[in-house]
Design a protein around this motif. Structure first.
Motif, PDB file in Angstrom:
ATOM      1  N   GLY A 144      41.493  42.944  44.656  1.00 34.57           N
ATOM      2  CA  GLY A 144      40.597  42.362  45.650  1.00 34.57           C
ATOM      3  C   GLY A 144      41.351  41.409  46.556  1.00 34.57           C
ATOM      4  O   GLY A 144      42.512  41.094  46.327  1.00 34.57           O
ATOM      5  N   GLY A 145      40.667  40.926  47.588  1.00 37.51           N
ATOM      6  CA  GLY A 145      41.275  39.974  48.513  1.00 37.51           C
ATOM      7  C   GLY A 145      40.409  39.804  49.742  1.00 37.51           C
ATOM      8  O   GLY A 145      39.505  40.609  49.995  1.00 37.51           O
ATOM      9  N   THR A 193      43.954  40.220  56.467  1.00 35.78           N
ATOM     10  CA  THR A 193      44.465  39.113  55.674  1.00 35.78           C
ATOM     11  C   THR A 193      43.497  38.446  54.764  1.00 35.78           C
ATOM     12  O   THR A 193      42.352  38.709  54.826  1.00 35.78           O
ATOM     13  CB  THR A 193      44.837  38.025  56.650  1.00 35.78           C
ATOM     14  N   SER A 194      43.952  37.441  54.076  1.00 36.52           N
ATOM     15  CA  SER A 194      43.145  36.962  52.986  1.00 36.52           C
ATOM     16  C   SER A 194      41.772  36.496  53.327  1.00 36.52           C
ATOM     17  O   SER A 194      40.874  36.843  52.664  1.00 36.52           O
ATOM     18  CB  SER A 194      43.849  35.906  52.185  1.00 36.52           C
ATOM     19  N   THR A 195      41.464  35.713  54.249  1.00 34.71           N
ATOM     20  CA  THR A 195      40.074  35.276  54.333  1.00 34.71           C
ATOM     21  C   THR A 195      39.207  36.163  55.180  1.00 34.71           C
ATOM     22  O   THR A 195      38.463  35.673  55.997  1.00 34.71           O
ATOM     23  CB  THR A 195      39.980  33.860  54.891  1.00 34.71           C
ATOM     24  N   ARG A 196      39.276  37.436  55.009  1.00 33.47           N
ATOM     25  CA  ARG A 196      38.435  38.298  55.817  1.00 33.47           C
ATOM     26  C   ARG A 196      37.617  39.169  54.933  1.00 33.47           C
ATOM     27  O   ARG A 196      38.085  39.649  53.921  1.00 33.47           O
ATOM     28  CB  ARG A 196      39.240  39.236  56.701  1.00 33.47           C
ATOM     29  N   GLU A 197      36.401  39.491  55.401  1.00 34.50           N
ATOM     30  CA  GLU A 197      35.627  40.470  54.656  1.00 34.50           C
ATOM     31  C   GLU A 197      35.717  41.766  55.391  1.00 34.50           C
ATOM     32  O   GLU A 197      35.726  41.793  56.585  1.00 34.50           O
ATOM     33  CB  GLU A 197      34.189  40.024  54.593  1.00 34.50           C
ATOM     34  N   LYS A 239      36.706  38.295  35.169  1.00 37.65           N
ATOM     35  CA  LYS A 239      36.100  37.360  34.225  1.00 37.65           C
ATOM     36  C   LYS A 239      36.915  36.074  34.122  1.00 37.65           C
ATOM     37  O   LYS A 239      36.596  35.183  33.333  1.00 37.65           O
ATOM     38  CB  LYS A 239      35.939  38.027  32.858  1.00 37.65           C
ATOM     39  N   TRP A 240      37.962  35.989  34.922  1.00 42.31           N
ATOM     40  CA  TRP A 240      38.756  34.762  35.029  1.00 42.31           C
ATOM     41  C   TRP A 240      38.432  34.096  36.368  1.00 42.31           C
ATOM     42  O   TRP A 240      38.636  34.672  37.429  1.00 42.31           O
ATOM     43  CB  TRP A 240      40.252  35.071  34.954  1.00 42.31           C
ATOM     44  N   SER A 241      37.931  32.863  36.307  1.00 38.99           N
ATOM     45  CA  SER A 241      37.527  32.167  37.536  1.00 38.99           C
ATOM     46  C   SER A 241      38.685  32.005  38.512  1.00 38.99           C
ATOM     47  O   SER A 241      38.496  32.049  39.733  1.00 38.99           O
ATOM     48  CB  SER A 241      36.936  30.798  37.198  1.00 38.99           C
ATOM     49  N   VAL A 242      39.901  31.841  37.999  1.00 38.27           N
ATOM     50  CA  VAL A 242      41.053  31.670  38.888  1.00 38.27           C
ATOM     51  C   VAL A 242      41.279  32.922  39.725  1.00 38.27           C
ATOM     52  O   VAL A 242      41.675  32.844  40.905  1.00 38.27           O
ATOM     53  CB  VAL A 242      42.319  31.296  38.085  1.00 38.27           C
ATOM     54  N   VAL A 243      41.022  34.103  39.156  1.00 37.58           N
ATOM     55  CA  VAL A 243      41.180  35.355  39.901  1.00 37.58           C
ATOM     56  C   VAL A 243      40.136  35.437  41.019  1.00 37.58           C
ATOM     57  O   VAL A 243      40.453  35.787  42.166  1.00 37.58           O
ATOM     58  CB  VAL A 243      41.066  36.565  38.950  1.00 37.58           C
ATOM     59  N   VAL A 244      38.896  35.090  40.691  1.00 32.77           N
ATOM     60  CA  VAL A 244      37.815  35.140  41.691  1.00 32.77           C
ATOM     61  C   VAL A 244      38.077  34.110  42.796  1.00 32.77           C
ATOM     62  O   VAL A 244      37.845  34.376  43.978  1.00 32.77           O
ATOM     63  CB  VAL A 244      36.441  34.902  41.039  1.00 32.77           C
ATOM     64  N   ALA A 245      38.592  32.936  42.419  1.00 34.60           N
ATOM     65  CA  ALA A 245      38.915  31.910  43.413  1.00 34.60           C
ATOM     66  C   ALA A 245      39.955  32.418  44.397  1.00 34.60           C
ATOM     67  O   ALA A 245      39.874  32.154  45.609  1.00 34.60           O
ATOM     68  CB  ALA A 245      39.425  30.649  42.717  1.00 34.60           C
ATOM     69  N   THR A 246      40.927  33.163  43.892  1.00 35.76           N
ATOM     70  CA  THR A 246      41.977  33.718  44.755  1.00 35.76           C
ATOM     71  C   THR A 246      41.409  34.792  45.683  1.00 35.76           C
ATOM     72  O   THR A 246      41.700  34.806  46.888  1.00 35.76           O
ATOM     73  CB  THR A 246      43.103  34.322  43.897  1.00 35.76           C
ATOM     74  N   ILE A 247      40.595  35.682  45.147  1.00 30.95           N
ATOM     75  CA  ILE A 247      40.027  36.778  45.943  1.00 30.95           C
ATOM     76  C   ILE A 247      39.108  36.250  47.030  1.00 30.95           C
ATOM     77  O   ILE A 247      39.145  36.694  48.186  1.00 30.95           O
ATOM     78  CB  ILE A 247      39.264  37.762  45.030  1.00 30.95           C
ATOM     79  N   THR A 248      38.258  35.276  46.672  1.00 30.88           N
ATOM     80  CA  THR A 248      37.271  34.766  47.635  1.00 30.88           C
ATOM     81  C   THR A 248      37.831  33.660  48.513  1.00 30.88           C
ATOM     82  O   THR A 248      37.190  33.241  49.474  1.00 30.88           O
ATOM     83  CB  THR A 248      36.032  34.218  46.905  1.00 30.88           C
ATOM     84  N   GLU A 249      39.027  33.164  48.167  1.00 30.14           N
ATOM     85  CA  GLU A 249      39.657  32.084  48.924  1.00 30.14           C
ATOM     86  C   GLU A 249      38.820  30.814  48.920  1.00 30.14           C
ATOM     87  O   GLU A 249      38.720  30.109  49.925  1.00 30.14           O
ATOM     88  CB  GLU A 249      39.973  32.561  50.349  1.00 30.14           C
TER      89      GLU A 249
END
Length: 350
Positions: free
Chosen positions: A149-150, A346-350, A84-94
């Motif tokens: 997440g990541g 790594t981070s930008t992978r699904e 529910k924190w946009s900063v967390v979602v921004a980090t997870i979704t890159e």
């Protein structure tokens, strides 16, 4: 079913066990273009399958959004609150600009599509058990675990599908990235056998999660079709000769494609089609239900390749297309994962 859920409804036999919803696709003021992932690839796959007369809208099982109750089967309340924190979602979704947006927009435009794909994976798991095979045109968020997440993965759909439906499963991953999310979730669970085929030099390099991998196939930079397909077939057969699972969960990523900016492997489109054929053939020969999710892939042409692979599976008689054409198999299963890297990259992978 181990846990109650409203995601399962009685479906007409005329539906194919292919799960999708237009809400899978992420479009939000062009922000989705800031990530290398094609956030509209799922709709393109369906478009190509319709063009080839493989299916119509009436054949598709419409995914439903996973509820908080569904997600709590795996995720902690603390983790869901953090989303529910946009900063967390921004980090997870890159996608860094998301941190400047109000969370209700982030929920609606980014997380709801991912929750719908997660619901689709759970629904497809039940369909695979009932019909012998199923494909969620989305899902495969293999970098997400119960509390973290990541790599564009906010919900642990693979873990959820296994925990909601089954007791014994095999997770086979043939992907560019290590599937560290579900590996962390099943570190202590011997009922889940994980095979992971991935590029050992890229994200996520999660050494702790690797302890959960029972059959680890680490690839070097630039691995090509011949070596890759030989290893996939050898280790897929080896894993299924070691045990008889209830279901195969197959994470069929396309980030192994030659030219992928993140996966670092050199597999041709034909190699990806052949890989999926190898895995489905191994499952069918043993009568093991198989659930396929499409996972990562960072080139515009991956949607066409996924569609071509599904068409090839029909041509090879490994799945059936057209209304009322699906076939059932006895309850037995495994899980396989395929993408251009490791099972937990790594981070930008699904």
């Amino acid at each position: 079913i181990s846990h109650p859920t409203n995601l399962y409804t009685s479906l007409p036999q005329t539906c194919l066990p292919i799960v999708y919803h237009p809400d899978y696709n992420i479009t939000f003021m062009g922000l989705e273009k800031l990530h290398p992932f094609d956030a509209g690839k799922w709709g393109k796959v369906i478009h190509f399958l319709k063009e080839e007369c493989f299916l119509t809208d009436a054949d598709i099982v419409e995914a439903r959004e996973a509820t908080e109750e569904d997600l709590l089967v795996v995720h902690t309340k603390h983790y869901l609150k953090r989303l529910k924190w946009s900063v967390v979602v921004a980090t997870i979704t890159e996608i860094p600009p998301l941190l400047f947006l109000p969370n209700f927009l982030v929920q609606r435009k980014v997380l709801r599509p991912l929750r719908t794909q997660t619901g689709g994976t759970i629904m497809a798991g039940k369909l695979a058990v009932d019909r012998g095979w199923a494909i969620n045109v989305g899902g495969g968020f293999h970098h997400c675990s119960s509390n973290k997440g990541g790599g564009f993965c906010a919900y642990a759909d693979i873990t959820l599908a296994i925990k909601v439906i089954l007791t014994t499963s095999v997770v086979c991953g043939s992907a560019g990235f290590q599937g560290n999310g579900h590996e962390r979730d099943f570190l202590e669970d011997r009922r889940v056998y994980i095979m992971d085929v991935y590029n050992s030099h890229i994200y996520p390099g999660d050494g702790h999660a690797k302890r959960a991998i029972r059959r680890k196939v680490e690839l070097d930079w630039g691995t090509e079709d011949s070596e890759y397909l030989q290893k996939v077939e050898l280790h897929c057969e080896g894993a299924l000769n070691e045990l008889r699972p209830d279901i195969i969960v197959y994470n069929a990523g396309t980030d192994i494609l030659d030219g992928d900016p993140l996966g670092g492997l050199s597999i041709s489109p034909q190699g990806i089609v052949k890989r999926d054929e190898i895995v489905f053939r191994a499952a069918k020969q043993r009568g093991i239900p198989i659930l396929m999710v499409t996972s990562g892939g960072y080139q515009k042409r991956t949607a066409r390749i996924i569609a071509d692979s599904i068409l090839n599976l029909r041509q090879q008689g490994l799945i059936r297309g057209g209304a009322g054409q699906s076939e059932g198999l006895p309850l037995r299963a495994t899980h396989m994962e395929s993408s251009s890297g490791s099972a937990g990259s790594t981070s930008t992978r699904e």
